[in-house]
Design an enzyme around this catalytic site. Sequence first.
Site, short mmCIF file in Angstrom:
data_model
loop_
_atom_site.label_atom_id
_atom_site.label_comp_id
_atom_site.label_asym_id
_atom_site.label_seq_id
_atom_site.Cartn_x
_atom_site.Cartn_y
_atom_site.Cartn_z
N TYR A 138 -37.55 -38.72 58.33
CA TYR A 138 -36.83 -38.74 57.08
C TYR A 138 -35.52 -38.12 57.41
O TYR A 138 -34.42 -38.75 56.67
CB TYR A 138 -37.49 -38.03 55.76
CG TYR A 138 -38.34 -38.96 55.12
CD1 TYR A 138 -38.11 -40.31 54.85
CD2 TYR A 138 -39.71 -38.59 54.79
CE1 TYR A 138 -39.01 -40.99 54.08
CE2 TYR A 138 -40.60 -39.16 54.01
CZ TYR A 138 -40.14 -40.39 53.69
OH TYR A 138 -41.09 -41.20 52.97
N SER A 163 -39.96 -46.61 60.78
CA SER A 163 -39.18 -46.01 60.00
C SER A 163 -40.32 -45.37 59.13
O SER A 163 -41.44 -45.73 58.71
CB SER A 163 -38.04 -46.42 59.28
OG SER A 163 -38.75 -47.14 58.09
N ASP A 164 -39.97 -44.14 58.69
CA ASP A 164 -40.87 -43.55 57.67
C ASP A 164 -40.49 -44.53 56.51
O ASP A 164 -39.59 -45.14 56.20
CB ASP A 164 -40.59 -42.18 57.30
CG ASP A 164 -41.63 -41.42 56.57
OD1 ASP A 164 -42.55 -42.07 55.92
OD2 ASP A 164 -41.90 -40.16 56.70
N ALA A 165 -41.46 -44.12 55.27
CA ALA A 165 -41.20 -44.87 53.98
C ALA A 165 -39.71 -44.97 53.62
O ALA A 165 -39.21 -43.84 53.24
CB ALA A 165 -42.12 -44.73 53.14
N ALA A 178 -36.87 -45.16 54.59
CA ALA A 178 -36.15 -44.22 55.32
C ALA A 178 -34.86 -45.17 56.08
O ALA A 178 -33.90 -44.38 56.04
CB ALA A 178 -37.00 -43.56 56.74
#
Length: 765
Positions: free
Chosen positions: A254, A285-287, A289
């Site tokens: 993030y 990607s992270d959530a 992000a």
Amino acid sequence: MTQKMALILTLALCFSLTKIAYAQMAPYGTEARQRAAALITQMTLDEKVGQLTQAAGLKLSGLSAGPPDDLIAQGKVGSVLWLTDVKEINRQQHLAIEKSRLHIPILFGFDVIHGYRTVFPVPLGMASSWDPEVEEQAQRWAAEDARTAGIRWTFAPMVDIARDARWGRMVEGAGEDPYLGAAMARAQVRGFQGGSLGMDSVLACVKHFAGYGAAEGGRDYDASYIPEELFRNVYLRPFYAAERQGVGSFMSAYMDLNDVPASGNRWLLTDILRGEWGFKGFVVSDAIAVGNLVKHGYAKDPADAAYKAFNAGVNMDMASLTYSKNLAQLVREGKISEKQLDDAVLPILAIKYQLGLFDRPYVDESKVEAMLSRPEGLALERKLAARSMVLLKNENETLPLKSSLKNIVVIGPLADSGRDIEGGWTVEGTFGAGSKSHPVTVLAGVKNRLRSAAPITYVAGPMPQREFPSFFDDFLGIQQLPPPTAEEIRDTLAKVKSAAASADVVIAVLGERFGMSGEYASRASLDLPGIQEQMLETAAGSGKPIVLVLENGRPLDIRWAAEHVAAILESWYPGTEGGDAVADVLFGDVNPGGKLPVSWPRSAGQEPLYYNHNLTHDPEDAPNFKSRYWDVSSKPLYPFGYGLSYTKFDFTNLHLSKTSFKAGEATEVSVEVTNTGSVVGDAVAQIYIHQRYGSASRPMRQLEGFKRLRLQAGETRTLKFSLGKEELEFWSPQAKEWVVEPADFDVWAGEDSTAKLHGEFSVTR
Ligand code: BGC
């Protein structure tokens, strides 16, 4: 010769070991790649973007309006996350296969971090076992459960180095050390994926790439500033290990990394990951992000965010739908070429083929319940939980407790909290209809162990609360209770006092609620929250022996306890059978052998605290040492690698096969370990090195070998460790490459990072 010239000469002569990308075995075979490439030729622009889109599978306030049925039917979703309902998984898969034009199956992903229904110890706990087999077995079990329940992709292992206990996500990783972290990373990838990806695997996703644990002030999501040498020598090492082990996917982090958000960082995701390491899988990607690149002040708008993330090397956008809404237009405008798009889609489809998803897309619903309820899982969990516990103190052999004890008092709100003993990120507890695992609390475990042999008095006391709840608390419906009134506090302490007065022993189960560590769970203090410390001090006032059992996701400030209670057992969050496993250790059915994967601070003000720091001109152990704090020692309360046993071990006869050898060669360190006590027990032999001089100051100690072994009373075993290129090389900030330098080295062997048994060797040109 000037100093500068001497340095240049040294650098030129030293054995240069640039980590040239020797191609990693792709996580998919030729056939899967060819089938993926053939499929891509039939796909429209929107369908390609669809494979790069991961959508939330259910309604989530502020995140998703509901199941993404329309997108799935149009072939615009490649992966779905946060869904565990097996029927719903099948329903959405049917939509993808039957309604979308090319019938491409969905890859369902979920955070299967430490078990599915059978919940294993939290990762920090498993790392405390110093036994990669623990991680491998737990994750293999979790993978079998998850696969049967339709989850073919887990967002694990989390391998972020955590040097600061204020950072809540320390609980999800293997602690502060790159070598231990790398071993645990490899073991988890093997557990989830098996030897190579196939029909029986769950795709692993190593995260959060990279540097997330260095968040400033330990504040989750805050920026990290990490110089390149530290980044490569410490933070990247477990990621590289996972990649070499064949991990199929990476998750980008993030936070800002040196001012460039990790999810839009081309140096990280392309130059290092693909260029230097030769990674062939894909990056998610992270959530949200990708969308958040705008919030970071890095992207101008969502289109720019999609461009920057894609161009950096993020294949798949988790849950923000920024790719879904912008990528096709970027291709039409010529900002992204269709070839780039195809290259991003290829590994995702190839991995779907490799996992056998095209051949077997659906879940056999009739098999799920029986699989998730396998009783052998509980026995395995109990064993691994006990292996993960760390005995921090044991004055006067207070432990093991005798079964003949007449009057046991248990105190503390966590002692009978089933929800808390499993820790965070539990699949059914977090997203399902509640936990079905029926966790055994410590109170229940002690009762089970004693059957009805002794009466147990329990004083719970008020459950501690966070000052500021997290969005997970809202999401999980965790009720915020008001702090206890003065009267409630008085009443609790009076009960503790009177119960302790008649006790043979008091077992205090204290620590943090599960949501007090993990994501969104950073702290400025490391105190025992609520009135737990008061309860402990009141109990100790009785003069009776106190056994403190800690349930927590990070080291806490237990200075008072370390001085005043008889025994301290760190159980972390030990999982479904945690209470039985704690009882196994307390009553001596299992001899504890876990060791700390982090340096245990005295106070939060010491953080970040880690053992592998540099010496400085006034090293800590020098006789005139006077720098650092004047109010608290700079040393930890318990050092990295520390942990007691019910027996004692002796380390002797450190021997080196060569005391002088050329860069690129290796020496073998052998050491004898003896169980000098009277019961069988597990020792963890640890090897630390130090390079005395070179092109950079090197850590005063660095772990470069370990082995957990079981020894019978009186038994001696000789262990051998190799120290060669892999152990001696480092990224030199001056040479800007990997080097093994001609220099003198120290080596220590022993039970923790303060080991005294010493040897030395030299590396020559
Ligand atoms: C976390 C990740 C996790 C993802 C999906 C994020 O908030 O940072 O670790 O995998 O959510 O649940």
